[in-house]
Motif scaffolding. Sequence first.
Motif: not given
Ligand code: FES
Length: 105
Positions: A70-72, A50-52, A48, A67
Amino acid sequence: MAIENDLVRICSVGELPAEGAVHEFPAGKKMLCIAKLNGVISALDNECSHHGGPLGQGMIENGKVICPWHAYAFDLTTGLCDDDADERVRVFEVTVSGDDVLVKL
Ligand code: FES
């Protein structure tokens, strides 16, 4: 296994995730998130943006992969993120040849 140039075999057709599900598969040195929705196979970066988080351990909701961290939500076709316009994952072309599912890296 590299078939030709940058086409990499991911799995057999029978190993694909069930309809409406995602799964992680190695592709060369990468991991990919493979999804099947409405019979269409999609391949996205597993990591992801965002933060992997591991997208292939997430789920599909409303046509997007969610994801697990964090559910993005990421679009299976474009890789665009509904929750943050700065986030996007790469999407790879998928080909089925006989029983082999191939991804162009
Ligand atoms: S790591 Fe995927 S939404 Fe934060």
